[in-house]
Design an enzyme around this catalytic site. Structure first.
Site, PDB file in Angstrom:
ATOM      1  N   ASP A  57       0.981  -1.257   0.133  1.00  0.00           N
ATOM      2  CA  ASP A  57       0.037  -0.047   0.010  1.00  0.00           C
ATOM      3  C   ASP A  57       0.764   1.234   0.056  1.00  0.00           C
ATOM      4  OD1 ASP A  57      -2.404  -1.479   0.057  1.00  0.00           O
ATOM      5  OD2 ASP A  57      -2.378  -1.405   2.324  1.00  0.00           O
ATOM      6  N   ARG A 111       7.181   1.891   9.155  1.00  0.00           N
ATOM      7  CA  ARG A 111       6.846   3.174   8.495  1.00  0.00           C
ATOM      8  C   ARG A 111       7.759   4.171   8.755  1.00  0.00           C
ATOM      9  NH1 ARG A 111       0.178   3.940   8.799  1.00  0.00           N
ATOM     10  NH2 ARG A 111      -0.363   1.693   7.938  1.00  0.00           N
ATOM     11  N   GLN A 126      -1.830  -3.287  13.766  1.00  0.00           N
ATOM     12  CA  GLN A 126      -3.392  -3.005  13.420  1.00  0.00           C
ATOM     13  C   GLN A 126      -3.904  -4.473  13.110  1.00  0.00           C
ATOM     14  OE1 GLN A 126      -3.445  -0.176  10.570  1.00  0.00           O
ATOM     15  NE2 GLN A 126      -3.781  -1.173   8.916  1.00  0.00           N
ATOM     16  N   ASP A 246     -12.703   7.839   8.041  1.00  0.00           N
ATOM     17  CA  ASP A 246     -12.062   7.565   9.202  1.00  0.00           C
ATOM     18  C   ASP A 246     -12.900   7.540  10.425  1.00  0.00           C
ATOM     19  OD1 ASP A 246      -9.648   7.394   7.851  1.00  0.00           O
ATOM     20  OD2 ASP A 246      -8.777   9.411   8.527  1.00  0.00           O
ATOM     21  N   GLU A 259      -7.329   9.221  15.476  1.00  0.00           N
ATOM     22  CA  GLU A 259      -7.917   8.391  14.616  1.00  0.00           C
ATOM     23  C   GLU A 259      -7.701   6.904  15.114  1.00  0.00           C
ATOM     24  OE1 GLU A 259      -6.303   6.636  10.282  1.00  0.00           O
ATOM     25  OE2 GLU A 259      -6.088   8.913  10.680  1.00  0.00           O
ATOM     26  N   SER A 262      -8.837   3.701   9.670  1.00  0.00           N
ATOM     27  CA  SER A 262      -9.226   4.093   8.238  1.00  0.00           C
ATOM     28  C   SER A 262      -9.930   2.894   7.637  1.00  0.00           C
ATOM     29  CB  SER A 262      -7.865   4.607   7.744  1.00  0.00           C
ATOM     30  OG  SER A 262      -8.047   5.058   6.193  1.00  0.00           O
TER      31      SER A 262
END
Length: 345
Positions: A57, A111, A126, A246, A259, A262
């Site tokens: 992604d 990331r 996640q 979100d 948040e 998503s």
């Protein structure tokens, strides 16, 4: 360090032993609830994928994946995943999952380009989930129903955490409020997207912001989305584009929006071609994932990611995600957090 939020009144309500026990409690209970609520079966997921297949992604489209050569494949490059949105859809087809059912998995990612603060870490964990849907399910009404069911599972988990640790007090509202990003812009035209999210979350407590990825009336995006997983360009209710969004809450410990997820209805063939053209990424049409989708070999689906460490952070009332997960932090951040009662793992 400029992004670090310090709450001078913050006090840990759980010590480290209780925190570790609480993390397991939250993760075990929530994933079982999510699985039951959305009829998802657990599958095993990759930590890395081959570069050049279009499976990894792109998130906002600017993040660089961590890469490494594979000796036994002639130094072919592998990429550590950012998330599994496209991999999950391939897996739905491979497992021949039927409409109304789906999969979930533990997704672990790196990331490297994250700007580190209370919510953002180099390490991302996640629950990535994906479910097969029918053509008639590609509506805002269907999306809202799924959001409400996920939010109900979050609130049940909050109740369990507070029952287990009475020093924790529930704060999530009973209902989640829905608003389109264009409507949010019209409500707060002089504010940034982040400031709009803070304002609407402070007002309602829990909000699902619909339509993230396409340009709004001011010519800007509420936030970035890659063009090849969420459908952010199909016209839905009230003539507004977007079948994604979100889940945000107001987090009183940090006094900001937060948040948790998503998610969205995924692109069909038409939406994929349209969004690749909008973003000038037509060259992706030749990649493996995109060819599978364009040739009708992938099911229609809805899916998303729900932050594991983030959910634990919120439900255990922590001020920094580093109190929940082990990662790498600047030493000055570790010291500042230690001095203010939030020692990082």
């Amino acid at each position: 360090m400029s992004n670090l939020i310090i709450n001078k009144d913050y006090k840990r309500l759980l010590d480290r032993r209780q925190t570790e026990q609480g993390i397991k409690l939250v993760k075990d209970f929530f994933q079982q609830n999510l699985s039951t609520e959305l009829r998802l079966q657990r599958v095993t997921a990759p930590l890395f994928v081959l570069k050049g297949l279009g499976i990894n992604d792109d998130l906002n489209g600017t993040e660089r994946p961590v890469t490494f050569p594979i000796k036994d494949l002639g130094d072919a490059q592998a990429e550590v995943v950012h998330s599994l949105a496209k991999w999950k859809r391939l897996t739905l087809a491979e497992y021949d999952i039927q409409p109304g059912y789906g999969i979930y998995t533990d997704m672990n990612a790196i990331r490297a380009d994250e700007e580190l603060d209370n919510l953002h870490s180099l390490y991302v964990d996640q629950w990535d989930w994906e479910a097969v849907i029918q053509r008639e399910d590609r509506t805002i009404a269907f999306l809202r129903n799924v959001v409400e069911r996920i939010y109900a599972a979050i609130r049940r988990t909050e109740y369990l955490a507070c029952e287990t640790y009475p020093q924790l007090k529930p704060f999530l509202p009973q209902q989640i409020h829905f608003i389109h990003s264009e409507e949010l812009l019209q409500m707060y035209p002089t504010q940034t997207p982040k400031e709009r999210e803070d304002a609407i979350c402070k007002k309602w407590g829990a909000v699902f912001v619909i339509g993230i990825g396409g340009k709004l009336a001011d010519g800007k995006k509420h936030d970035g989305r890659a063009p090849d997983y969420d459908d952010w360009s199909t016209i839905g209710e009230n003539g507004r584009a977007g079948l994604n969004g979100d889940i945000l809450i107001w987090y009183p410990i940090l006094e900001r929006s937060f948040e948790l997820s998503s998610m969205g209805i995924r692109v069909d063939r038409d939406a994929l071609l349209r969004q690749l053209a909008i973003e000038g990424q037509q060259k992706r049409e030749k990649l493996y994932f995109h060819q599978q989708l364009l040739n009708g070999k992938l099911p229609l689906s809805i899916g998303g990611g729900i932050g594991q460490s983030r959910l634990c952070m919120v439900l255990l009332h922590k001020a920094h995600i580093g109190e929940i997960q082990a990662s790498i932090w600047p030493e000055e951040m570790r010291q500042a957090c230690r001095e203010h009662g939030m020692p990082l793992i």
